[in-house]
Design an enzyme around this catalytic site. Structure first.
Site, mmCIF file in Angstrom:
data_model
loop_
_atom_site.group_PDB
_atom_site.id
_atom_site.type_symbol
_atom_site.label_atom_id
_atom_site.label_comp_id
_atom_site.label_asym_id
_atom_site.label_seq_id
_atom_site.Cartn_x
_atom_site.Cartn_y
_atom_site.Cartn_z
ATOM 1 N N GLU A 52 0.789 -1.242 0.000
ATOM 2 C CA GLU A 52 0.000 0.000 0.000
ATOM 3 C C GLU A 52 0.819 1.289 0.000
ATOM 4 O OE1 GLU A 52 -2.889 -0.324 3.157
ATOM 5 O OE2 GLU A 52 -3.833 -2.065 2.255
ATOM 6 N N GLU A 91 -5.858 -11.126 -1.517
ATOM 7 C CA GLU A 91 -6.737 -10.960 -0.343
ATOM 8 C C GLU A 91 -8.193 -10.985 -0.798
ATOM 9 O OE1 GLU A 91 -5.563 -7.554 2.056
ATOM 10 O OE2 GLU A 91 -3.436 -7.958 1.750
HETATM 11 C C1 XIL Z 1 -6.704 -6.689 7.947
HETATM 12 C C2 XIL Z 1 -7.055 -7.879 8.835
HETATM 13 O O1 XIL Z 1 -7.870 -8.767 8.101
HETATM 14 C C3 XIL Z 1 -7.764 -7.421 10.084
HETATM 15 O O2 XIL Z 1 -7.936 -8.505 10.993
HETATM 16 C C4 XIL Z 1 -6.966 -6.301 10.769
HETATM 17 O O3 XIL Z 1 -7.717 -5.791 11.843
HETATM 18 C C5 XIL Z 1 -6.646 -5.184 9.804
HETATM 19 O O4 XIL Z 1 -5.977 -5.719 8.667
HETATM 20 N N1 XIL Z 1 -5.049 -4.838 3.505
HETATM 21 C C6 XIL Z 1 -4.081 -5.699 3.976
HETATM 22 C C7 XIL Z 1 -4.401 -6.622 5.085
HETATM 23 O O5 XIL Z 1 -2.976 -5.763 3.405
HETATM 24 O O6 XIL Z 1 -3.287 -6.874 5.909
HETATM 25 C C8 XIL Z 1 -5.562 -6.112 5.912
HETATM 26 O O7 XIL Z 1 -5.899 -7.124 6.869
HETATM 27 C C9 XIL Z 1 -6.741 -5.772 5.015
HETATM 28 C C10 XIL Z 1 -6.382 -4.678 4.037
#
Ligand code: XIL
Length: 345
Positions: free
Chosen positions: A131, A236
């Protein structure tokens, strides 16, 4: 699922702390029977792995790597450098001043060499930088960027490569299908490559909804990323069925909104019509992935089942979402069958 897609790409899942600790056998059985790649949903982020400057905590990461080794699964390291879920010491001197670029470079080197070095040969792919882009494709004005300029990205990839020359190195972000941000990610890839720095893949987070992004936009992005010579990963994946409080979807975890009955329309169960819509959406997406499987190396779901999806609490806390392929009782949903069907046709 891992069998069905074995000639296409890896099928991964993000696991939480209780799963890393194998607290529930049923969950572990589902994880190891369906998937062949693991990501830690939280436990390998900076705040957990490196909470103090002179303190690393590898307990959970070790367990995840062991679980993966026992079950012949690919391990993704998520994530080395990210502005979120960071430790408070990272940008401060002992006196409380903001560090300079040289010190940031030192700290990045120590962080990355120690972690990547420890898991050399065991963690096969790293989300090196997560990010670093803003929505318009310019660099996100994070403290990493303010102190280190774009050089922090180059350094991170360099240090990771030095620590494990065999490991695959990825740039990971959300909204990477949107044209402006997509072009920003392509700029990062080209910049690294032009300087002789290794980058192997772009990780498209894929926190998507029933309608966005379109299949055409996803296809264009896959083709454009692949044209730069890197692999594409959907890292994701989850699909929300709930209304969005935004005009444009995002996964910026610092943004939150208020809950309300309109924003949480299915607190008890998902109507059949929406269940079918979700299945069709997943089928369309996997048909596209299959078509481009020569360019795609992995698809990872962000959570094992609907009850564990982070989307139940993001961007609004306390909703009931239905984002994944297994329901709250760990039973395969219509969407699961639809996904499998895309390879059985
Ligand atoms: C999220 C997790 O799923 C949650 O449990 C935590 O509270 C916050 O982070 N982008 C990413 C992930 O790269 O690491 C994030 O994961 C979601 C957005």
């Amino acid at each position: 699922m891992k069998e069905a897609f074995k000639d296409k790409f890896l099928m991964g899942v993000a696991i939480n702390r209780s799963q890393i600790n194998q607290a529930n056998k049923e969950e572990i059985d589902l994880i190891t029977s369906q998937f062949n790649a693991l990501t830690a949903e939280n436990d390998m982020k900076w705040m957990y792995l490196h909470p103090k400057q002179d303190e690393f905590n590898f307990e959970q990461a070790d367990k995840l790597v062991e679980l993966a080794a026992e079950n012949d699964m690919f391990v993704v390291g998520h994530t080395l450098v990210w502005h979120s879920q960071l430790a408070p010491w990272v940008f401060k001197t002992a006196e409380g001043d903001t560090i300079d670029d040289a010190e940031l470079t030192n700290r990045l080197k120590n962080h990355i060499s120690t972690i990547v070095g420890k898991y050399k040969g065991k963690i096969e792919g790293w989300d090196v930088v997560n990010e670093a882009l803003a929505e318009d494709g310019s660099y996100r004005k994070s403290a990493f960027f303010k102190i280190g300029g774009e050089g922090f990205i180059e350094n991170a990839f360099r240090f990771a490569h030095e620590a494990d020359p065999e490991a695959e190195l990825y740039y990971n972000d959300y909204n990477l299908i949107n044209a402006d941000k997509r072009d920003g990610a392509i700029r990062i890839v080209k910049n690294l490559k032009s300087k002789g720095i290794k980058i192997d893949g772009v990780g498209v987070q894929a926190h998507w909804s029933l309608n966005e992004p379109s299949i055409e936009e996803i296809e264009t992005a896959i083709e454009m990323y692949a044209a730069t010579g890197v692999k594409v990963m959907f890292t994701e994946l989850d699909i929300t069925v709930l209304p969005s409080p935004w005009e444009k979807s995002t996964a910026d975890i610092s943004t939150r909104f208020e809950n309300s009955p309109t924003m949480n329309p299915y607190p008890e169960s998902l109507p059949d019509s929406v269940q079918t819509q979700l299945a069709n959406r997943y089928a369309d997406i996997f048909e596209l992935f299959n078509k481009h499987s020569d360019k795609i190396s992995r698809v990872t779901f962000w959570g094992l089942h609907d009850g564990l999806s982070w989307k139940n609490n993001f961007p609004i806390r306390g909703r009931t979402d239905y984002t994944l392929l297994f329901d709250r009782n760990m039973k395969p949903k219509k969407a699961y069958l639809a996904v499998i069907q895309t390879v059985e046709d």
